[in-house]
Write an enzyme that holds these catalytic residues in place. Sequence first.
Site, PDB file in Angstrom:
ATOM      1  N   MET A  26      31.036 -11.612 -30.088  1.00 36.73           N
ATOM      2  CA  MET A  26      29.808 -11.041 -29.567  1.00 36.73           C
ATOM      3  C   MET A  26      29.501  -9.658 -30.135  1.00 36.73           C
ATOM      4  O   MET A  26      28.393  -9.405 -30.614  1.00 36.73           O
ATOM      5  CB  MET A  26      29.866 -10.966 -28.046  1.00 36.73           C
ATOM      6  N   HIS A  37       0.847  -1.187   0.000  1.00 36.05           N
ATOM      7  CA  HIS A  37       0.000   0.000   0.000  1.00 36.05           C
ATOM      8  C   HIS A  37       0.885   1.240   0.000  1.00 36.05           C
ATOM      9  O   HIS A  37       1.995   1.234   0.565  1.00 36.05           O
ATOM     10  CB  HIS A  37      -0.885   0.053   1.250  1.00 36.05           C
ATOM     11  N   CYS A  57      -2.202   2.785   9.128  1.00 38.43           N
ATOM     12  CA  CYS A  57      -3.165   1.763   8.699  1.00 38.43           C
ATOM     13  C   CYS A  57      -4.351   1.668   9.655  1.00 38.43           C
ATOM     14  O   CYS A  57      -5.462   1.303   9.253  1.00 38.43           O
ATOM     15  CB  CYS A  57      -2.487   0.399   8.611  1.00 38.43           C
ATOM     16  N   ASP A 113       0.591   3.896   1.751  1.00 39.80           N
ATOM     17  CA  ASP A 113       0.855   4.443   3.082  1.00 39.80           C
ATOM     18  C   ASP A 113       1.873   3.639   3.887  1.00 39.80           C
ATOM     19  O   ASP A 113       2.228   4.028   4.997  1.00 39.80           O
ATOM     20  CB  ASP A 113      -0.443   4.626   3.875  1.00 39.80           C
TER      21      ASP A 113
END
Length: 705
Positions: free
Chosen positions: A637, A168, A264, A170
């Site tokens: 390469m 979340h 929360c 927060d």
Amino acid sequence: MTQDIRILMCAPDHYDVDYVINPWMEGNIHKSSRERAVEQWEKLYHIIKEYAIVDLVAPQKGVPDMVFTANAGLVLGDNVVLSRFYHPERQGEEPFFKKWFEENGFNVYELPKDLPFEGAGDALFDREGRWLWAGYGFRSELDSHPYIAKWLDTEVLSLRLMDNRFYHLDTCFCPLTNGYLLYYPPAFDSYSNALIEMRVPEEKRIIVEEADAVNFACNTVNINDVVIMNKITPDLEKRITEKGFTVIQTPLTEFLKAGGAAKCLTLRVTEPIMEDVHANVSVTSRVIKLEGHLLDSGLMNRALDVVIKEGGSFKVLNFDLGVERQSPSTAEVRISAPSMTVMEDIVSLLIDLGAVSIPEKESDANLQTVVKSGVSPDDFYITNIYPTEVRINGYWEKVTNQRMDGAIVIKESEEGITATCKLLRDLEVGEKVVVGIDGIRTIRSPQSREQRNQPQEFSFMSGGVSSERRVELLVEQIAWEIRHIRDQGGKVAVVAGPVVIHTGGSEHLSRLIREGYVQCLLGGNAIAVHDMEQSIMGTSLGVDMRKGTPVRGGHRHHLNVINSVRRVGSIAEAVNQGIVTKGIMYECVKNDVPFSLAGSIRDDGPLPDTQMDLIKAQEDYSRLLKGTDMIIMLSTMLHSIGVGNMTPAGVKMICVDINPAVVTKLSDRGSVESVGIVTDVGLFLSLLVQQLDKLTNRYELINSY
């Protein structure tokens, strides 16, 4: 107490860790102490009551996370956007929170049921009321942000969360009074961090280190100049205090077990409305169409993965599954992105997968004029290896000279319209270049179900070293193919490094050239030097090629060879004068096989044939590659990557190297359609010659790719 600030909380009467919906819950099922949880919650409750009015919503059985009221919804003035929980375990909270809001006089807005948004856990107002920060990525969908902007009449800034520990917004982000911000930057993608830095001055940003972040230091309740939080380090406390805040720490360890802390456990329900702030959101959407065997080819999954990886979201609007074996499927997908810049990045990658705009949304390509030679207008479309078409004046025009990493130039004349792929350095003043992502599509060749389901000998190796039998099977297929190309008058190009010489492959590659299997050779200074060193001195890097032992003074051999060739002026002249009597370069000269040697900063000499002008070397490579049917890349390469970038789709690529990382590197660049063979180059060439010896008859090859 501040009378105009009200905060909603819910007592932990039924709180426990009953399930796992975030990383913090793992290993903590039913391990939370009810007694300690109540004690910690009560302490937080009484601290907050000293600074604000606390309202309570009644706890309910069966919804243990209802204690985390931040996720009830998002409030501004008398309006609230009710949460739509992502996980079924929390969806039972929604009616209880809705009832409380309605009973307390709020206008409740409800999102579509399939559009997750988890309230003030993922949406935090700037404490000055200037805008709303809105997170997405784990629990809330980006598509919810335009609804929020409209219903709450506020500006929404979208931030993408990248670390699932901070699921979340927060948990890693806390706007503070007077424009300050407490946050953990690694929780966000680069676009979001740039947006944060753009809106919040450096002196206002308080960066949290990981040690504090994992203790949810950002999950803080801010009431004016007071911040209430879980335990933090002295250093962070000092930095916050220096900004003029009073820090109150209170232990919330029992709630950390469920992935929450002070913020929360609270929801601010008195967010004031700023009269001069109105709805504004940068989220943009567009609908694209995919067509083909979307499921069994994995194309649908790849396309949707691109959207998520690049920071967007999607909704499948229509999916028409092919009802018969060879029937293609079609899908219409709405793509959303936090800004037009991110959208263009996403759509550009989807174009590479063959995505197109839906017919009613098709538009011509946007063109801008080159005002300085060798410099394109900003935001020019960057080409890939796949056949591309550009929509001009309502018609699709095929792009010629297709290659990777170029720009598309449009020319209109009496003969008609042409679209050409050009390198940046070749752009001329006055030319029209395609910019943006509109009016562009790539053509991907459909593959039959039989081709997808049959064993694929020509398939890219994702890792590991090929077994001996596996290499033999691949070489057998390649031998058939290059024999077929030769017999049909086609063209095979070989890109080779000096390892070919060091591993004893020179005689085999020489034979391939002599017998007409190779139509051009590309390499660097080194392969020619060491090939001729072996021809003249019998050594390679001063090592006797027959005995495998160093020769006294052998380290000077290659320089003596370079000097000899420079004396006569060219490799061809060295062959003509009998200085070079065998080997790869000898066969090229004797059989009129063109070669190009691209120089580098590390080259000794160099040979007179080595092109040290990089641009001229690239042009020479590109000229020799035109019309090629197959390219065999042998242990070099950088040259191989360069060749891959110059080559359009449809040309078969064989990349051989003892190092799996080299083969993977070539594929990861997206530059070629390739077959990777992880083996010794000398062994590969020896096996290839042996297989060709077994093919004595002309044939018609059934393509097994």
